[in-house]
Write a protein that holds these residues in place. Sequence first.
Motif, PDB file in Angstrom:
ATOM      1  N   LEU A  48       0.839  -1.184   0.000  1.00 41.59           N
ATOM      2  CA  LEU A  48       0.000   0.000   0.000  1.00 41.59           C
ATOM      3  C   LEU A  48       0.885   1.248   0.000  1.00 41.59           C
ATOM      4  N   ALA A  49       0.341   2.353  -0.487  1.00 35.88           N
ATOM      5  CA  ALA A  49       1.060   3.620  -0.507  1.00 35.88           C
ATOM      6  C   ALA A  49       0.138   4.715   0.005  1.00 35.88           C
ATOM      7  N   GLY A  79      -7.661   0.684  -3.745  1.00 31.55           N
ATOM      8  CA  GLY A  79      -7.238   0.977  -2.386  1.00 31.55           C
ATOM      9  C   GLY A  79      -5.757   0.781  -2.137  1.00 31.55           C
ATOM     10  N   GLN A  80      -4.984   0.571  -3.207  1.00 33.84           N
ATOM     11  CA  GLN A  80      -3.545   0.394  -3.027  1.00 33.84           C
ATOM     12  C   GLN A  80      -2.842   1.735  -2.838  1.00 33.84           C
ATOM     13  N   LEU A  81      -3.358   2.778  -3.463  1.00 37.53           N
ATOM     14  CA  LEU A  81      -2.753   4.106  -3.405  1.00 37.53           C
ATOM     15  C   LEU A  81      -3.740   5.105  -2.822  1.00 37.53           C
ATOM     16  N   ALA A  82      -3.316   5.797  -1.764  1.00 36.10           N
ATOM     17  CA  ALA A  82      -4.112   6.883  -1.186  1.00 36.10           C
ATOM     18  C   ALA A  82      -3.284   8.154  -1.257  1.00 36.10           C
ATOM     19  N   VAL A  83      -3.798   9.145  -1.971  1.00 38.21           N
ATOM     20  CA  VAL A  83      -3.111  10.434  -2.075  1.00 38.21           C
ATOM     21  C   VAL A  83      -3.987  11.460  -1.363  1.00 38.21           C
ATOM     22  N   ARG A  84      -3.508  11.938  -0.236  1.00 36.79           N
ATOM     23  CA  ARG A  84      -4.244  12.894   0.573  1.00 36.79           C
ATOM     24  C   ARG A  84      -3.550  14.252   0.506  1.00 36.79           C
ATOM     25  N   ILE A 109      -0.746   4.710   8.211  1.00 31.92           N
ATOM     26  CA  ILE A 109       0.361   3.760   8.125  1.00 31.92           C
ATOM     27  C   ILE A 109      -0.060   2.341   8.477  1.00 31.92           C
ATOM     28  N   ALA A 110      -1.196   2.196   9.129  1.00 31.67           N
ATOM     29  CA  ALA A 110      -1.681   0.860   9.476  1.00 31.67           C
ATOM     30  C   ALA A 110      -3.192   0.800   9.315  1.00 31.67           C
ATOM     31  N   PRO A 111      -3.685   0.894   8.066  1.00 33.16           N
ATOM     32  CA  PRO A 111      -5.134   0.883   7.851  1.00 33.16           C
ATOM     33  C   PRO A 111      -5.769  -0.407   8.357  1.00 33.16           C
ATOM     34  N   ALA A 112      -6.956  -0.265   8.932  1.00 26.21           N
ATOM     35  CA  ALA A 112      -7.617  -1.408   9.549  1.00 26.21           C
ATOM     36  C   ALA A 112      -7.927  -2.513   8.542  1.00 26.21           C
ATOM     37  N   ASP A 113      -8.142  -2.133   7.270  1.00 26.04           N
ATOM     38  CA  ASP A 113      -8.524  -3.125   6.268  1.00 26.04           C
ATOM     39  C   ASP A 113      -7.339  -3.623   5.441  1.00 26.04           C
ATOM     40  N   ALA A 114      -6.115  -3.336   5.878  1.00 25.29           N
ATOM     41  CA  ALA A 114      -4.940  -3.776   5.120  1.00 25.29           C
ATOM     42  C   ALA A 114      -4.791  -5.288   5.216  1.00 25.29           C
ATOM     43  N   PRO A 115      -4.501  -5.960   4.105  1.00 28.14           N
ATOM     44  CA  PRO A 115      -4.283  -7.403   4.144  1.00 28.14           C
ATOM     45  C   PRO A 115      -3.129  -7.752   5.086  1.00 28.14           C
ATOM     46  N   PRO A 116      -3.191  -8.883   5.780  1.00 24.33           N
ATOM     47  CA  PRO A 116      -2.108  -9.265   6.694  1.00 24.33           C
ATOM     48  C   PRO A 116      -0.761  -9.303   5.980  1.00 24.33           C
ATOM     49  N   PRO A 151       4.507   2.442  16.641  1.00 23.25           N
ATOM     50  CA  PRO A 151       4.804   1.073  17.065  1.00 23.25           C
ATOM     51  C   PRO A 151       6.259   0.736  16.796  1.00 23.25           C
ATOM     52  N   GLU A 152       6.794  -0.230  17.536  1.00 20.42           N
ATOM     53  CA  GLU A 152       8.212  -0.579  17.394  1.00 20.42           C
ATOM     54  C   GLU A 152       8.548  -1.012  15.972  1.00 20.42           C
ATOM     55  N   HIS A 153       7.642  -1.749  15.346  1.00 14.27           N
ATOM     56  CA  HIS A 153       7.903  -2.261  13.996  1.00 14.27           C
ATOM     57  C   HIS A 153       6.964  -1.604  12.984  1.00 14.27           C
ATOM     58  N   HIS A 154       6.906  -0.281  13.015  1.00 23.22           N
ATOM     59  CA  HIS A 154       5.981   0.428  12.145  1.00 23.22           C
ATOM     60  C   HIS A 154       6.461   0.437  10.696  1.00 23.22           C
ATOM     61  N   ASN A 155       5.545   0.729   9.792  1.00 24.88           N
ATOM     62  CA  ASN A 155       5.861   0.847   8.375  1.00 24.88           C
ATOM     63  C   ASN A 155       6.672   2.114   8.118  1.00 24.88           C
TER      64      ASN A 155
END
Length: 218
Positions: A48-49, A79-84, A109-116, A151-155
């Motif tokens: 995702l971007a 939903g792969q690219l979000a430009v805000r 950075i951590a959308p609720a609907d992001a694939p695992p 988060p410690e291991h954030h994107n």
Amino acid sequence: MRISDNPVHLAGKPLTHACHACAFFHTDEEKYRVLLPFILEGVERGDLAAHIVNPAQRGMHLARLAQAGVDTDAAQAQGQLAVRTWDETYLQDGKFDPQRMIATLLALIAPADAPPGTVTRNIADMAWSPGARPDAHDIVEYEARLNQVLPEHHNPIVCTYDLTHFSADIVIDILRTHPMVIIGGILQENPFFVPPAEMLEELEARRMAGVTPASAAR
């Protein structure tokens, strides 16, 4: 964030841990030359971007991506690219609210609907900050507080700064709030990084002493 099996590359280097970087550029050409490979790698992998841009340059940004081979219409539709824009993020209701923006960024950075297992590659254009918008102190405080809640291991998060808009003292403070830095197109661990609690204590001491940063705009 994917690390060992298929690492994310930024500025030509594999990321071995979570990355919150400031990236300093003089021109848009320099910025896209450095960041497009990072963006395109993510598109090819299905990551995702999330990009935050100047409202006046949103069309230009999408055009840059399209010229590089990204099907921007499809990526946004899927939903792969979000430009805000700044008005949708940093400057909602016409003002900068650091706590609101931190919540907004954490959701990006951590959308609720992001694939695992999906990585979200985040780029935020900070050229909105000079002038009559939030003062330099607020920007630096925001960046420091963000480090406290990530988060410690954030994107990966890349905050881009146009060096033509900022005075040297503000650039130094911005540098001190990012664990990693891109200068001259090279990514490196930031030896000048100050832990957020220490940085916030320093900012509060400045405020109590009546020390205000110089104008952000050159």
